[in-house]
Design a protein around this motif. Structure first.
Motif, PDB file in Angstrom:
ATOM      1  N   ALA A  90       0.987  -1.209   0.083  1.00 33.07           N
ATOM      2  CA  ALA A  90      -0.030  -0.084  -0.148  1.00 33.07           C
ATOM      3  C   ALA A  90       0.853   1.139   0.019  1.00 33.07           C
ATOM      4  N   TYR A  91       0.255   2.314  -0.544  1.00 33.66           N
ATOM      5  CA  TYR A  91       0.956   3.703  -0.290  1.00 33.66           C
ATOM      6  C   TYR A  91       0.179   4.269   0.998  1.00 33.66           C
ATOM      7  N   ILE A  92       1.098   4.795   1.784  1.00 33.55           N
ATOM      8  CA  ILE A  92       0.580   5.752   2.855  1.00 33.55           C
ATOM      9  C   ILE A  92       1.258   7.181   2.813  1.00 33.55           C
ATOM     10  N   TRP A  93       0.517   8.097   2.936  1.00 31.38           N
ATOM     11  CA  TRP A  93       0.915   9.565   2.901  1.00 31.38           C
ATOM     12  C   TRP A  93       0.632  10.140   4.321  1.00 31.38           C
ATOM     13  N   VAL A  94       1.684  10.770   4.907  1.00 30.33           N
ATOM     14  CA  VAL A  94       1.158  11.499   6.320  1.00 30.33           C
ATOM     15  C   VAL A  94       1.864  13.006   5.975  1.00 30.33           C
ATOM     16  N   PRO A  95       1.162  13.737   6.442  1.00 23.50           N
ATOM     17  CA  PRO A  95       1.253  15.342   6.383  1.00 23.50           C
ATOM     18  C   PRO A  95       2.490  15.745   7.299  1.00 23.50           C
ATOM     19  N   PRO A  96       3.035  16.882   7.046  1.00 21.72           N
ATOM     20  CA  PRO A  96       4.219  17.285   7.924  1.00 21.72           C
ATOM     21  C   PRO A  96       3.974  17.367   9.648  1.00 21.72           C
ATOM     22  N   VAL A  97       2.763  17.533  10.055  1.00 22.95           N
ATOM     23  CA  VAL A  97       2.436  17.602  11.490  1.00 22.95           C
ATOM     24  C   VAL A  97       2.544  16.171  11.854  1.00 22.95           C
ATOM     25  N   TYR A  98       2.578  15.052  10.973  1.00 21.71           N
ATOM     26  CA  TYR A  98       2.685  13.763  11.563  1.00 21.71           C
ATOM     27  C   TYR A  98       4.200  13.610  12.491  1.00 21.71           C
ATOM     28  N   PHE A  99       5.223  14.407  11.964  1.00 25.16           N
ATOM     29  CA  PHE A  99       6.424  14.385  12.617  1.00 25.16           C
ATOM     30  C   PHE A  99       6.625  15.301  13.756  1.00 25.16           C
ATOM     31  N   SER A 100       5.568  15.697  14.423  1.00 25.01           N
ATOM     32  CA  SER A 100       5.583  16.460  15.285  1.00 25.01           C
ATOM     33  C   SER A 100       5.466  15.776  16.774  1.00 25.01           C
ATOM     34  N   THR A 101       5.931  16.203  17.976  1.00 25.46           N
ATOM     35  CA  THR A 101       6.062  15.615  19.160  1.00 25.46           C
ATOM     36  C   THR A 101       5.234  16.447  20.099  1.00 25.46           C
ATOM     37  N   PRO A 102       4.196  15.848  20.896  1.00 27.54           N
ATOM     38  CA  PRO A 102       3.791  14.409  20.528  1.00 27.54           C
ATOM     39  C   PRO A 102       3.028  14.162  19.318  1.00 27.54           C
ATOM     40  N   ARG A 103       3.006  13.242  18.674  1.00 26.22           N
ATOM     41  CA  ARG A 103       2.147  12.938  17.439  1.00 26.22           C
ATOM     42  C   ARG A 103       0.752  13.107  17.368  1.00 26.22           C
ATOM     43  N   GLY A 141       0.381  22.697   8.239  1.00 28.64           N
ATOM     44  CA  GLY A 141       1.120  21.248   8.298  1.00 28.64           C
ATOM     45  C   GLY A 141      -0.032  19.987   8.435  1.00 28.64           C
ATOM     46  N   TYR A 142      -1.427  20.476   8.919  1.00 28.27           N
ATOM     47  CA  TYR A 142      -2.237  19.681   9.205  1.00 28.27           C
ATOM     48  C   TYR A 142      -3.187  19.159   8.114  1.00 28.27           C
ATOM     49  N   ALA A 143      -3.337  17.818   8.096  1.00 33.49           N
ATOM     50  CA  ALA A 143      -4.272  17.044   6.909  1.00 33.49           C
ATOM     51  C   ALA A 143      -4.393  15.840   7.384  1.00 33.49           C
ATOM     52  N   PRO A 144      -5.577  15.091   6.844  1.00 32.65           N
ATOM     53  CA  PRO A 144      -5.870  13.538   7.117  1.00 32.65           C
ATOM     54  C   PRO A 144      -4.591  12.856   6.413  1.00 32.65           C
ATOM     55  N   MET A 145      -4.287  11.778   7.266  1.00 29.68           N
ATOM     56  CA  MET A 145      -3.305  10.721   6.456  1.00 29.68           C
ATOM     57  C   MET A 145      -4.182   9.925   5.481  1.00 29.68           C
ATOM     58  N   MET A 146      -3.399   9.521   4.425  1.00 28.65           N
ATOM     59  CA  MET A 146      -4.041   8.744   3.475  1.00 28.65           C
ATOM     60  C   MET A 146      -3.504   7.448   3.364  1.00 28.65           C
ATOM     61  N   VAL A 147      -4.214   6.514   3.121  1.00 24.31           N
ATOM     62  CA  VAL A 147      -3.858   5.006   3.135  1.00 24.31           C
ATOM     63  C   VAL A 147      -4.388   4.468   1.768  1.00 24.31           C
ATOM     64  N   LEU A 148      -3.765   4.093   0.771  1.00 22.25           N
ATOM     65  CA  LEU A 148      -4.382   3.666  -0.532  1.00 22.25           C
ATOM     66  C   LEU A 148      -3.580   2.039  -0.600  1.00 22.25           C
ATOM     67  N   PRO A 149      -4.655   1.141  -0.009  1.00 21.35           N
ATOM     68  CA  PRO A 149      -4.558  -0.337  -0.009  1.00 21.35           C
ATOM     69  C   PRO A 149      -4.908  -0.814  -1.267  1.00 21.35           C
ATOM     70  N   ASP A 150      -4.158  -2.000  -1.326  1.00 20.89           N
ATOM     71  CA  ASP A 150      -4.613  -2.926  -2.569  1.00 20.89           C
ATOM     72  C   ASP A 150      -5.782  -3.591  -2.266  1.00 20.89           C
ATOM     73  N   ALA A 151      -7.005  -3.416  -2.854  1.00 19.48           N
ATOM     74  CA  ALA A 151      -8.231  -4.094  -2.614  1.00 19.48           C
ATOM     75  C   ALA A 151      -8.510  -5.408  -3.597  1.00 19.48           C
ATOM     76  N   ASN A 152      -7.521  -5.611  -4.597  1.00 15.53           N
ATOM     77  CA  ASN A 152      -7.873  -6.610  -5.786  1.00 15.53           C
ATOM     78  C   ASN A 152      -6.700  -7.803  -5.578  1.00 15.53           C
ATOM     79  N   GLY A 153      -5.554  -7.313  -5.286  1.00 19.90           N
ATOM     80  CA  GLY A 153      -4.537  -8.070  -5.394  1.00 19.90           C
ATOM     81  C   GLY A 153      -3.913  -8.387  -6.682  1.00 19.90           C
ATOM     82  N   GLY A 154      -3.972  -7.522  -7.580  1.00 23.44           N
ATOM     83  CA  GLY A 154      -3.042  -7.614  -8.812  1.00 23.44           C
ATOM     84  C   GLY A 154      -3.733  -6.450  -9.953  1.00 23.44           C
TER      85      GLY A 154
END
Length: 211
Positions: A90-103, A141-154
Protein backbone atom coordinates in the motif's frame (compact mmCIF):
# COMPACT_ATOMS: atom_id res chain seq x y z
CA UNK A 1 -6.39 -6.44 -30.15
CA UNK A 2 -2.94 -5.60 -28.84
CA UNK A 3 -0.08 -7.84 -29.88
CA UNK A 4 2.74 -8.69 -27.49
CA UNK A 5 6.43 -9.07 -28.12
CA UNK A 6 9.56 -9.63 -26.05
CA UNK A 7 12.87 -7.78 -25.91
CA UNK A 8 15.81 -7.80 -23.49
CA UNK A 9 14.59 -4.51 -21.98
CA UNK A 10 10.93 -5.45 -21.57
CA UNK A 11 10.00 -8.97 -20.47
CA UNK A 12 7.10 -10.32 -22.49
CA UNK A 13 4.71 -10.66 -19.56
CA UNK A 14 5.19 -7.07 -18.41
CA UNK A 15 5.01 -5.70 -21.94
CA UNK A 16 1.88 -7.67 -22.73
CA UNK A 17 0.09 -6.56 -19.57
CA UNK A 18 0.98 -2.94 -20.23
CA UNK A 19 -0.14 -2.99 -23.85
CA UNK A 20 -3.43 -4.72 -23.14
CA UNK A 21 -4.26 -2.41 -20.24
CA UNK A 22 -3.34 0.69 -22.28
CA UNK A 23 -5.32 -0.40 -25.32
CA UNK A 24 -8.50 -1.38 -23.48
CA UNK A 25 -8.57 0.94 -20.47
CA UNK A 26 -6.26 3.87 -21.29
CA UNK A 27 -4.15 2.69 -18.41
CA UNK A 28 -1.66 3.43 -16.78
CA UNK A 29 -2.66 7.02 -15.98
CA UNK A 30 0.86 8.50 -16.35
CA UNK A 31 4.24 7.63 -17.80
CA UNK A 32 5.66 7.63 -14.29
CA UNK A 33 3.22 4.91 -13.31
CA UNK A 34 4.28 2.76 -16.27
CA UNK A 35 7.98 3.16 -15.45
CA UNK A 36 7.56 2.98 -11.68
CA UNK A 37 9.12 6.40 -11.09
CA UNK A 38 9.35 7.58 -7.45
CA UNK A 39 6.64 9.96 -6.30
CA UNK A 40 7.48 13.46 -5.04
CA UNK A 41 8.37 13.17 -1.37
CA UNK A 42 8.63 9.38 -1.49
CA UNK A 43 10.67 7.75 1.26
CA UNK A 44 11.08 4.22 2.51
CA UNK A 45 8.73 2.78 5.10
CA UNK A 46 11.19 3.21 7.99
CA UNK A 47 11.58 6.91 7.26
CA UNK A 48 7.90 7.47 7.97
CA UNK A 49 8.84 7.00 11.62
CA UNK A 50 11.98 9.15 11.65
CA UNK A 51 10.70 12.20 9.78
CA UNK A 52 13.21 12.89 7.00
CA UNK A 53 12.04 16.38 6.06
CA UNK A 54 12.91 19.47 8.04
CA UNK A 55 14.64 20.06 11.34
CA UNK A 56 12.41 19.91 14.44
CA UNK A 57 11.98 23.31 16.06
CA UNK A 58 10.48 24.52 19.34
CA UNK A 59 6.70 24.69 19.15
CA UNK A 60 5.21 24.86 22.66
CA UNK A 61 6.31 23.68 26.07
CA UNK A 62 7.03 19.97 25.74
CA UNK A 63 6.26 19.93 22.02
CA UNK A 64 8.22 20.09 18.78
CA UNK A 65 7.11 20.55 15.20
CA UNK A 66 8.91 19.80 11.95
CA UNK A 67 9.76 22.62 9.55
CA UNK A 68 8.68 20.45 6.61
CA UNK A 69 6.35 22.06 4.07
CA UNK A 70 5.25 18.84 2.32
CA UNK A 71 4.25 15.41 3.57
CA UNK A 72 5.96 12.07 3.03
CA UNK A 73 4.70 9.04 1.11
CA UNK A 74 5.97 5.46 1.26
CA UNK A 75 5.19 1.96 0.05
CA UNK A 76 4.26 -0.14 3.06
CA UNK A 77 3.37 -3.80 3.36
CA UNK A 78 0.20 -3.79 5.45
CA UNK A 79 -0.12 -7.32 6.88
CA UNK A 80 -3.29 -9.39 6.69
CA UNK A 81 -3.37 -11.45 9.91
CA UNK A 82 -7.18 -11.67 9.99
CA UNK A 83 -8.20 -11.74 6.32
CA UNK A 84 -5.14 -13.55 4.91
CA UNK A 85 -5.77 -11.53 1.76
CA UNK A 86 -2.98 -11.76 -0.83
CA UNK A 87 -2.14 -8.15 -1.56
CA UNK A 88 0.35 -5.73 -3.04
CA UNK A 89 2.03 -3.06 -0.93
CA UNK A 90 0.00 0.00 0.00
CA UNK A 91 0.93 3.66 -0.24
CA UNK A 92 0.67 5.73 2.93
CA UNK A 93 0.94 9.52 2.91
CA UNK A 94 1.39 11.55 6.08
CA UNK A 95 1.28 15.36 6.47
CA UNK A 96 4.16 17.37 8.00
CA UNK A 97 2.43 17.54 11.40
CA UNK A 98 2.75 13.75 11.64
CA UNK A 99 6.39 14.29 12.59
CA UNK A 100 5.54 16.57 15.52
CA UNK A 101 6.06 15.56 19.13
CA UNK A 102 3.73 14.41 20.57
CA UNK A 103 2.31 12.92 17.37
CA UNK A 104 -1.36 13.83 16.79
CA UNK A 105 -3.96 11.12 16.16
CA UNK A 106 -4.88 12.21 12.64
CA UNK A 107 -8.00 11.41 10.62
CA UNK A 108 -7.64 8.91 7.77
CA UNK A 109 -8.76 8.98 4.15
CA UNK A 110 -8.69 5.54 2.49
CA UNK A 111 -8.46 5.67 -1.32
CA UNK A 112 -9.05 2.52 -3.38
CA UNK A 113 -8.12 2.03 -7.05
CA UNK A 114 -10.35 0.32 -9.61
CA UNK A 115 -9.61 -2.42 -12.16
CA UNK A 116 -7.19 -2.36 -13.85
CA UNK A 117 -5.35 -0.44 -11.22
CA UNK A 118 -2.66 -0.25 -8.58
CA UNK A 119 -2.61 1.45 -5.15
CA UNK A 120 -0.65 4.43 -6.51
CA UNK A 121 -3.21 5.49 -9.13
CA UNK A 122 -4.86 8.09 -6.90
CA UNK A 123 -1.46 9.67 -6.23
CA UNK A 124 -0.33 9.75 -9.85
CA UNK A 125 -3.23 10.19 -12.26
CA UNK A 126 -5.74 11.21 -9.59
CA UNK A 127 -3.78 14.18 -8.27
CA UNK A 128 -4.34 13.22 -4.63
CA UNK A 129 -0.70 13.80 -3.69
CA UNK A 130 -0.66 17.34 -5.06
CA UNK A 131 -3.98 18.15 -3.40
CA UNK A 132 -2.92 16.69 -0.04
CA UNK A 133 0.32 18.67 0.06
CA UNK A 134 -1.51 21.85 -0.93
CA UNK A 135 -4.08 21.30 1.83
CA UNK A 136 -1.38 20.69 4.43
CA UNK A 137 0.50 23.77 3.27
CA UNK A 138 -2.59 25.90 3.75
CA UNK A 139 -3.38 24.46 7.21
CA UNK A 140 -0.09 24.71 9.12
CA UNK A 141 0.97 21.20 8.14
CA UNK A 142 -2.28 19.56 9.22
CA UNK A 143 -4.22 17.16 6.94
CA UNK A 144 -5.71 13.69 7.15
CA UNK A 145 -3.37 10.78 6.55
CA UNK A 146 -4.04 8.90 3.33
CA UNK A 147 -3.81 5.13 2.98
CA UNK A 148 -4.10 3.54 -0.45
CA UNK A 149 -4.35 -0.24 0.08
CA UNK A 150 -4.58 -2.96 -2.55
CA UNK A 151 -8.18 -4.15 -2.72
CA UNK A 152 -7.78 -6.52 -5.68
CA UNK A 153 -4.48 -8.35 -5.30
CA UNK A 154 -3.19 -7.51 -8.77
CA UNK A 155 -3.41 -5.17 -11.76
CA UNK A 156 -6.22 -7.00 -13.57
CA UNK A 157 -7.84 -8.79 -10.63
CA UNK A 158 -11.28 -7.71 -9.41
CA UNK A 159 -12.63 -8.56 -5.95
CA UNK A 160 -15.43 -5.96 -5.93
CA UNK A 161 -14.11 -5.20 -2.42
CA UNK A 162 -16.01 -8.11 -0.90
CA UNK A 163 -15.06 -11.37 0.81
CA UNK A 164 -15.36 -13.97 -1.94
CA UNK A 165 -13.59 -16.49 -4.16
CA UNK A 166 -10.81 -13.99 -4.95
CA UNK A 167 -10.00 -13.40 -1.29
CA UNK A 168 -11.28 -11.62 1.79
CA UNK A 169 -10.86 -8.10 0.45
CA UNK A 170 -13.56 -6.53 2.62
CA UNK A 171 -12.08 -7.93 5.82
CA UNK A 172 -8.64 -6.79 4.74
CA UNK A 173 -9.81 -3.22 4.19
CA UNK A 174 -12.07 -2.87 7.21
CA UNK A 175 -10.12 -4.91 9.77
CA UNK A 176 -6.46 -5.43 8.84
CA UNK A 177 -5.77 -2.06 7.23
CA UNK A 178 -7.68 -0.17 9.91
CA UNK A 179 -5.84 -1.96 12.71
CA UNK A 180 -2.47 -1.25 11.10
CA UNK A 181 -3.20 2.45 10.66
CA UNK A 182 -4.30 2.76 14.28
CA UNK A 183 -1.57 0.66 15.87
CA UNK A 184 1.45 1.36 13.65
CA UNK A 185 0.62 4.86 12.43
CA UNK A 186 -1.25 6.23 15.45
CA UNK A 187 -4.35 7.10 13.44
CA UNK A 188 -7.56 8.34 15.03
CA UNK A 189 -9.63 5.71 16.82
CA UNK A 190 -13.00 7.43 16.32
CA UNK A 191 -14.74 5.93 13.21
CA UNK A 192 -16.18 9.39 12.49
CA UNK A 193 -12.66 10.51 11.60
CA UNK A 194 -12.35 7.92 8.83
CA UNK A 195 -13.57 8.28 5.24
CA UNK A 196 -13.25 6.23 2.05
CA UNK A 197 -13.38 6.87 -1.70
CA UNK A 198 -12.97 4.55 -4.66
CA UNK A 199 -12.55 4.47 -8.43
CA UNK A 200 -14.38 2.33 -11.00
CA UNK A 201 -16.45 -0.47 -9.45
CA UNK A 202 -15.27 0.36 -5.95
CA UNK A 203 -16.95 2.62 -3.44
CA UNK A 204 -17.83 6.06 -4.75
CA UNK A 205 -17.47 7.89 -1.44
CA UNK A 206 -18.74 7.84 2.11
CA UNK A 207 -17.80 6.74 5.59
CA UNK A 208 -15.78 3.63 6.37
CA UNK A 209 -17.56 1.04 8.51
CA UNK A 210 -14.96 0.57 11.23
CA UNK A 211 -15.33 -0.08 14.94
Amino acid sequence: AASCWASPAFPSSAACSGLVATANYRYPPTGGALLGAPLPGQVNARQLESGPFGTPVAFQAGRTRTTATVGAVALVDIPAPVSHFRHQKAYIWVPPVYFSTPRPHLPVLMLIAGTPGTPGDWLRGGGALTLANAWAGAHDGYAPMMVLPDANGGLLRDTECVDGPRGNAETYLTVDVVAFMRQAMGAAIDPRQWAIAGLSEDLASGTLDVT
